[in-house]
Design an enzyme around this catalytic site. Structure first.
Site, PDB file in Angstrom:
ATOM      1  N   SER A   1      48.111 -10.074  18.495  1.00 10.56           N
ATOM      2  CA  SER A   1      46.825 -10.733  18.208  1.00 10.56           C
ATOM      3  C   SER A   1      45.989 -10.730  19.484  1.00 10.56           C
ATOM      4  CB  SER A   1      47.077 -12.189  17.790  1.00 10.56           C
ATOM      5  OG  SER A   1      45.870 -12.898  17.718  1.00 10.56           O
TER       6      SER A   1
ATOM      7  N   TYR B   1      51.672 -20.229  19.070  1.00  7.79           N
ATOM      8  CA  TYR B   1      51.260 -18.958  18.443  1.00  7.79           C
ATOM      9  C   TYR B   1      50.882 -17.953  19.527  1.00  7.79           C
ATOM     10  CZ  TYR B   1      48.586 -15.754  15.421  1.00  7.79           C
ATOM     11  OH  TYR B   1      48.114 -14.652  14.747  1.00  7.79           O
TER      12      TYR B   1
HETATM   13  N1  NAP Z   1      44.413 -12.641   9.742  1.00  4.86           N
HETATM   14  C1  NAP Z   1      44.047 -12.595  11.006  1.00  4.86           C
HETATM   15  O1  NAP Z   1      42.871 -12.817  11.347  1.00  4.86           O
HETATM   16  C2  NAP Z   1      45.053 -12.235  12.066  1.00  4.86           C
HETATM   17  C3  NAP Z   1      44.592 -12.072  13.382  1.00  4.86           C
HETATM   18  C4  NAP Z   1      45.501 -11.735  14.373  1.00  4.86           C
HETATM   19  C5  NAP Z   1      46.825 -11.548  14.056  1.00  4.86           C
HETATM   20  N2  NAP Z   1      47.259 -11.722  12.764  1.00  4.86           N
HETATM   21  C6  NAP Z   1      48.680 -11.507  12.496  1.00  4.86           C
HETATM   22  O2  NAP Z   1      48.811 -10.587  11.428  1.00  4.86           O
HETATM   23  C7  NAP Z   1      50.013 -10.887  10.699  1.00  4.86           C
HETATM   24  C8  NAP Z   1      49.683 -11.056   9.222  1.00  4.86           C
HETATM   25  O3  NAP Z   1      48.745 -12.089   9.088  1.00  4.86           O
HETATM   26  P1  NAP Z   1      47.984 -12.390   7.706  1.00  4.86           P
HETATM   27  O4  NAP Z   1      46.671 -12.941   8.088  1.00  4.86           O
HETATM   28  O5  NAP Z   1      48.081 -11.223   6.821  1.00  4.86           O
HETATM   29  O6  NAP Z   1      48.897 -13.597   7.153  1.00  4.86           O
HETATM   30  P2  NAP Z   1      49.130 -14.104   5.642  1.00  4.86           P
HETATM   31  O7  NAP Z   1      47.975 -13.715   4.805  1.00  4.86           O
HETATM   32  O8  NAP Z   1      49.516 -15.528   5.741  1.00  4.86           O
HETATM   33  O9  NAP Z   1      50.404 -13.249   5.167  1.00  4.86           O
HETATM   34  C9  NAP Z   1      51.618 -13.408   5.845  1.00  4.86           C
HETATM   35  C10 NAP Z   1      52.697 -12.648   5.127  1.00  4.86           C
HETATM   36  O10 NAP Z   1      53.922 -12.848   5.873  1.00  4.86           O
HETATM   37  C11 NAP Z   1      54.920 -13.371   4.985  1.00  4.86           C
HETATM   38  N3  NAP Z   1      55.824 -14.271   5.706  1.00  4.86           N
HETATM   39  C12 NAP Z   1      55.478 -15.355   6.439  1.00  4.86           C
HETATM   40  N4  NAP Z   1      56.586 -15.973   6.882  1.00  4.86           N
HETATM   41  C13 NAP Z   1      57.646 -15.257   6.411  1.00  4.86           C
HETATM   42  C14 NAP Z   1      59.050 -15.413   6.500  1.00  4.86           C
HETATM   43  N5  NAP Z   1      59.613 -16.420   7.183  1.00  4.86           N
HETATM   44  N6  NAP Z   1      59.844 -14.501   5.897  1.00  4.86           N
HETATM   45  C15 NAP Z   1      59.299 -13.469   5.199  1.00  4.86           C
HETATM   46  N7  NAP Z   1      57.978 -13.278   5.072  1.00  4.86           N
HETATM   47  C16 NAP Z   1      57.160 -14.174   5.663  1.00  4.86           C
HETATM   48  C17 NAP Z   1      54.128 -14.084   3.908  1.00  4.86           C
HETATM   49  O11 NAP Z   1      54.869 -14.157   2.697  1.00  4.86           O
HETATM   50  P3  NAP Z   1      55.697 -15.450   2.199  1.00  4.86           P
HETATM   51  O12 NAP Z   1      55.052 -16.675   2.793  1.00  4.86           O
HETATM   52  O13 NAP Z   1      55.585 -15.348   0.714  1.00  4.86           O
HETATM   53  O14 NAP Z   1      57.087 -15.210   2.696  1.00  4.86           O
HETATM   54  C18 NAP Z   1      52.942 -13.145   3.726  1.00  4.86           C
HETATM   55  O15 NAP Z   1      53.273 -12.083   2.867  1.00  4.86           O
HETATM   56  C19 NAP Z   1      50.613 -12.139  11.338  1.00  4.86           C
HETATM   57  O16 NAP Z   1      51.587 -11.749  12.273  1.00  4.86           O
HETATM   58  C20 NAP Z   1      49.413 -12.759  12.043  1.00  4.86           C
HETATM   59  O17 NAP Z   1      49.781 -13.557  13.124  1.00  4.86           O
HETATM   60  C21 NAP Z   1      46.405 -12.068  11.765  1.00  4.86           C
END
Ligand code: NAP
Length: 256
Positions: A146, A159
């Site tokens: 990130s 985080y």
């Molecule tokens: N969105 C942003 O702006 C952003 C920016 C920078 C970095 N990121 C990074 O990008 C990645 C994805 O983010 P996102 O925004 O797509 O998040 P999201 O929409 O909350 O999706 C997260 C996914 O990870 C799964 N997950 C979470 N905890 C888990 C666990 N313990 N075991 C198995 N699966 C798990 C969730 O499924 P379940 O809860 O159903 O298991 C879901 O499918 C993360 O690493 C986040 O830190 C996101």
């Protein structure tokens, strides 16, 4: 001919956290680029929807309902893939979460949950995939870091620490495994519209603060991230190793 292949045809990718948001987009994008995809999350109904879309794009889908914080679950996934002779060419460590507590309010439980989900899981998945990629003389590992791992933001210290550690873990794994033909890289997104950020981005003041420091004056859309994720997984990125590619509309290039 100078143009290398950006296609993922004939490859199999494993994407963690592929049920929603960024992981879902990468999993389906990889299928559109020609790959078969192994998808992991804790929610079976999400996995089924994503598997359908992978199949519609022409790929084979393998689903694993698993908790990435549980090392035994990770081992079981790889044991089952070995039994089915499924060879992982590409690993995307994407599963992640956040609890935005201020430093003085962070509890033991919050520390462990964020660390185990974002960092520990990415290491154990990398180790399990890496030992197989070493045997196969090649592979690509991509971990989602990130912008918060590079500059200090309002995301919370735990985080941010996991995301900074991912950037360094990427460099160390690249150093150790480059000799085996394994490329280890990271992607550092700025704000993307996903279920994780939905609530924050619907706050107009917060969104305006974000846009004020984003040269492109918009948040990221999921295809903006899928392009770099396909590139890093493809033969076109064969000499890119240990890097973090910030996909951030220019956010991190600013001085004053
Ligand atoms: N969105 C942003 O702006 C952003 C920016 C920078 C970095 N990121 C990074 O990008 C990645 C994805 O983010 P996102 O925004 O797509 O998040 P999201 O929409 O909350 O999706 C997260 C996914 O990870 C799964 N997950 C979470 N905890 C888990 C666990 N313990 N075991 C198995 N699966 C798990 C969730 O499924 P379940 O809860 O159903 O298991 C879901 O499918 C993360 O690493 C986040 O830190 C996101």
């Amino acid at each position: 001919m100078y143009l290398p292949s950006f296609s993922l045809k004939g490859k199999t990718a494993l994407v963690t956290g592929a049920g929603r948001g960024i992981g879902r987009a990468i999993a389906i994008g990889y299928a559109e680029a020609g790959a078969d995809v192994v998808i992991v999350s804790r929610t079976q109904s999400d996995l089924e929807e994503v598997a359908d879309q992978i199949q519609q794009a022409g790929g084979k889908a393998y689903t694993f309902e698993a908790d990435v914080t549980n090392k035994r679950h990770i081992e079981t996934i790889f044991e089952k893939l070995d039994t089915q002779n499924v060879k992982i060419d590409i690993l995307v460590n994407n599963a992640g979460m956040n609890i935005r507590s201020k430093a003085l309010e962070v509890s033991d439980e919050e520390w462990d949950t964020i660390m185990n989900t974002n960092l520990r899981s990415a290491f154990w998945f990398s180790q399990k995939a890496g030992e197989r990629m070493k045997e196969n003389r090649g592979g690509k590992i991509i971990t989602i870091s990130s912008v918060a791992g590079h500059v200090a933001l309002r995301t919370g210290v735990v985080y941010a620490s996991t995301k900074a550690a991912i950037i360094q873990m990427t460099k160390n794994l690249a150093l150790e495994w480059g000799q085996y033909g394994i490329n280890v890289n990271s992607i550092g997104p700025w704000y993307f519209n996903t279920p994780l950020t939905e609530k924050l981005l619907s706050d107009k003041d917060y969104l305006n603060d974000i846009l004020a420091v984003t040269p492109q004056k918009r948040v990221g859309e999921l295809p903006d991230l899928v392009g770099p994720a396909v590139f890093l997984a493809s033969d076109a990125a064969s000499y890119v190793n240990g890097q973090t590619l910030f996909v951030d509309g220019g956010m991190t290039i600013q001085g004053f």
